[in-house]
Scaffold this motif. Structure first.
Motif, PDB file in Angstrom:
ATOM      1  N   GLU A   1      60.857  -4.650 224.742  1.00 39.72           N
ATOM      2  CA  GLU A   1      60.409  -4.358 225.699  1.00 39.72           C
ATOM      3  C   GLU A   1      58.518  -5.795 225.476  1.00 39.72           C
ATOM      4  O   GLU A   1      58.285  -6.186 227.215  1.00 39.72           O
ATOM      5  CB  GLU A   1      58.852  -3.360 225.478  1.00 39.72           C
ATOM      6  CG  GLU A   1      59.814  -1.990 225.953  1.00 39.72           C
ATOM      7  CD  GLU A   1      59.295  -0.885 225.127  1.00 39.72           C
ATOM      8  OE1 GLU A   1      59.685   0.098 225.634  1.00 39.72           O
ATOM      9  OE2 GLU A   1      58.470  -1.281 224.242  1.00 39.72           O
ATOM     10  N   ALA A   2      58.587  -6.299 224.632  1.00 42.35           N
ATOM     11  CA  ALA A   2      57.622  -7.884 223.935  1.00 42.35           C
ATOM     12  C   ALA A   2      58.297  -9.434 224.878  1.00 42.35           C
ATOM     13  O   ALA A   2      57.405  -9.568 225.283  1.00 42.35           O
ATOM     14  CB  ALA A   2      58.030  -7.752 222.827  1.00 42.35           C
ATOM     15  N   ILE A   3      59.590  -8.992 225.034  1.00 44.59           N
ATOM     16  CA  ILE A   3      60.374 -10.253 225.767  1.00 44.59           C
ATOM     17  C   ILE A   3      60.388 -10.040 227.528  1.00 44.59           C
ATOM     18  O   ILE A   3      59.488 -10.872 228.336  1.00 44.59           O
ATOM     19  CB  ILE A   3      61.321  -9.821 225.007  1.00 44.59           C
ATOM     20  CG1 ILE A   3      61.716  -9.947 223.945  1.00 44.59           C
ATOM     21  CG2 ILE A   3      62.542 -11.308 226.445  1.00 44.59           C
ATOM     22  CD1 ILE A   3      63.370 -10.255 223.194  1.00 44.59           C
TER      23      ILE A   3
ATOM     24  N   LEU B   1      57.020 -15.775 223.474  1.00 44.90           N
ATOM     25  CA  LEU B   1      58.324 -15.428 223.646  1.00 44.90           C
ATOM     26  C   LEU B   1      59.363 -16.133 222.834  1.00 44.90           C
ATOM     27  O   LEU B   1      60.270 -15.746 222.621  1.00 44.90           O
ATOM     28  CB  LEU B   1      58.953 -15.798 225.094  1.00 44.90           C
ATOM     29  CG  LEU B   1      60.063 -15.843 225.404  1.00 44.90           C
ATOM     30  CD1 LEU B   1      60.338 -14.196 225.590  1.00 44.90           C
ATOM     31  CD2 LEU B   1      60.758 -16.948 226.959  1.00 44.90           C
ATOM     32  N   ALA B   2      59.119 -16.826 221.899  1.00 44.17           N
ATOM     33  CA  ALA B   2      59.845 -17.333 221.140  1.00 44.17           C
ATOM     34  C   ALA B   2      59.638 -16.376 219.870  1.00 44.17           C
ATOM     35  O   ALA B   2      60.757 -16.479 218.936  1.00 44.17           O
ATOM     36  CB  ALA B   2      59.769 -19.057 220.413  1.00 44.17           C
ATOM     37  N   LEU B   3      59.137 -15.942 219.714  1.00 43.87           N
ATOM     38  CA  LEU B   3      58.604 -15.179 218.136  1.00 43.87           C
ATOM     39  C   LEU B   3      59.067 -13.880 218.034  1.00 43.87           C
ATOM     40  O   LEU B   3      59.497 -12.990 217.531  1.00 43.87           O
ATOM     41  CB  LEU B   3      57.041 -15.448 218.342  1.00 43.87           C
ATOM     42  CG  LEU B   3      56.317 -16.386 217.842  1.00 43.87           C
ATOM     43  CD1 LEU B   3      55.231 -16.486 217.516  1.00 43.87           C
ATOM     44  CD2 LEU B   3      56.911 -17.033 216.634  1.00 43.87           C
ATOM     45  N   ALA B   4      58.963 -13.394 220.167  1.00 48.04           N
ATOM     46  CA  ALA B   4      59.491 -12.119 219.874  1.00 48.04           C
ATOM     47  C   ALA B   4      60.925 -11.966 219.971  1.00 48.04           C
ATOM     48  O   ALA B   4      61.256 -11.407 219.771  1.00 48.04           O
ATOM     49  CB  ALA B   4      59.189 -11.952 222.273  1.00 48.04           C
TER      50      ALA B   4
ATOM     51  N   ALA C   1      63.633  -9.731 218.121  1.00 47.37           N
ATOM     52  CA  ALA C   1      64.805  -8.860 218.900  1.00 47.37           C
ATOM     53  C   ALA C   1      66.203 -10.286 217.958  1.00 47.37           C
ATOM     54  O   ALA C   1      67.120  -8.863 218.207  1.00 47.37           O
ATOM     55  CB  ALA C   1      64.801  -9.065 219.819  1.00 47.37           C
ATOM     56  N   GLY C   2      66.227 -10.601 216.785  1.00 45.89           N
ATOM     57  CA  GLY C   2      66.795 -10.795 216.438  1.00 45.89           C
ATOM     58  C   GLY C   2      68.164 -12.558 217.272  1.00 45.89           C
ATOM     59  O   GLY C   2      69.037 -12.571 217.336  1.00 45.89           O
TER      60      GLY C   2
END
Length: 290
Positions: free
Chosen positions: A138-140, A160-163, A167-168
């Protein structure tokens, strides 16, 4: 309003007519967070629900005033709004801080904490409506929508990179990190993410936690298994146990793989917020190296 939530004691619509009383005078008692938004604004639809959720969660530490800039153009002009969403914090009758754009929830919490605003705790928190934690996926999706609305905001690409990492999705996270402009490549969050990716890549094709534990139990000098076990423990939140694996390698085979255990520890330190724990393990590492 920018979401389906209706105004309540923590969230309300502010108008030009009632602004002095509802916002300025009210801020003498309780800080007012002003959200300037519009129905056509995509990032506003991302940010609005987050602010409304936090207003409820913080349970009166601040109130959220929603201002539709199309309906209240005089207020928009008063704040000198150049882009939306724009958020302004008013306390003691004065504007004390603000930000523009759809920041991630974590950054908004930091913004509030900077001004002494914290969520409810104890029994009061139990009375607050339960909220569902945002999943990594959802964050992505939320951040990608924000990027679509503001493609020139490079900091959203770091978000986005962190999200993606949470998410793996290691390779997409690496791609976003590599594409950041130079001014963000040295951001503390980017530096931390780089270390997290380094650790995550070490687990590509690695055995399971159980298999690694079995290998170490069978042969406590299986340095590869101990190294990978340390990384798995770190990734899964068992930080001290993971660092202990690297310390054991340093103590007994410090030059294995050109000092890889030391490199692992330094990468781990860069990802951790616990200054006391990091300091403790830095000292333990130093005692073995010097």
């Amino acid at each position: 309003m920018s979401s389906a939530q209706t105004p309540g004691k923590h969230v309300f619509d502010a108008t030009t007519a009632g602004f002095e009383n509802d916002v300025i005078n009210a801020s003498l008692d309780t800080p007012i967070l002003v959200d300037l938004w519009a129905e056509w604004c995509g990032p506003c639809k991302t940010l609005g629900p987050i602010l409304e959720k936090l207003a409820v969660e913080y349970g009166g530490a601040f109130r959220l005033a929603k201002i539709d800039v199309e309906a209240e153009q005089q207020l928009a002009a008063m704040f000198g709004v150049r882009s939306i969403p724009t958020v302004v914090l008013i306390s003691g009758g004065q504007v004390v801080d603000g930000f523009a754009g759809a920041l991630p929830e974590g950054e908004i919490r930091k913004f509030l904490a900077k001004h002494g605003l914290e969520p409810l705790d104890g029994e009061a928190a139990a009375e607050a409506p339960a909220t569902t934690a945002e999943t990594p996926e959802e964050a992505i999706n939320r951040i990608q929508q924000a990027i679509a609305g503001e493609p020139d905001r490079a900091e959203l690409k770091l978000d986005l990179a962190l999200a993606l990492m949470r998410a793996g999705q290691v390779e997409p996270a690496q791609a976003e990190l590599d594409a950041l402009p130079a001014n963000l490549a040295t951001d503390a969050r980017a530096v931390r993410l780089r270390s997290q990716l380094e650790l995550a890549r070490a687990l590509a094709g690695a055995p399971s936690m159980e298999a690694l534990r079995a290998r170490v139990q069978s042969d406590d000098a299986d340095w590869e298994a101990r190294d990978l076990l340390g990384v798995r423990l770190l990734i899964e939140g068992e930080v001290a146990a993971g660092l202990d694996q690297f310390l054991d390698i340093l103590k007994r085979q410090r030059d294995w793989q050109d000092g890889q255990a030391k490199k692992r520890m330094l990468a781990a330190f860069a990802t951790l917020d616990d200054a006391e724990l990091v300091g403790s393990y830095r000292r333990k590492m130093a005692s073995l190296l010097f």
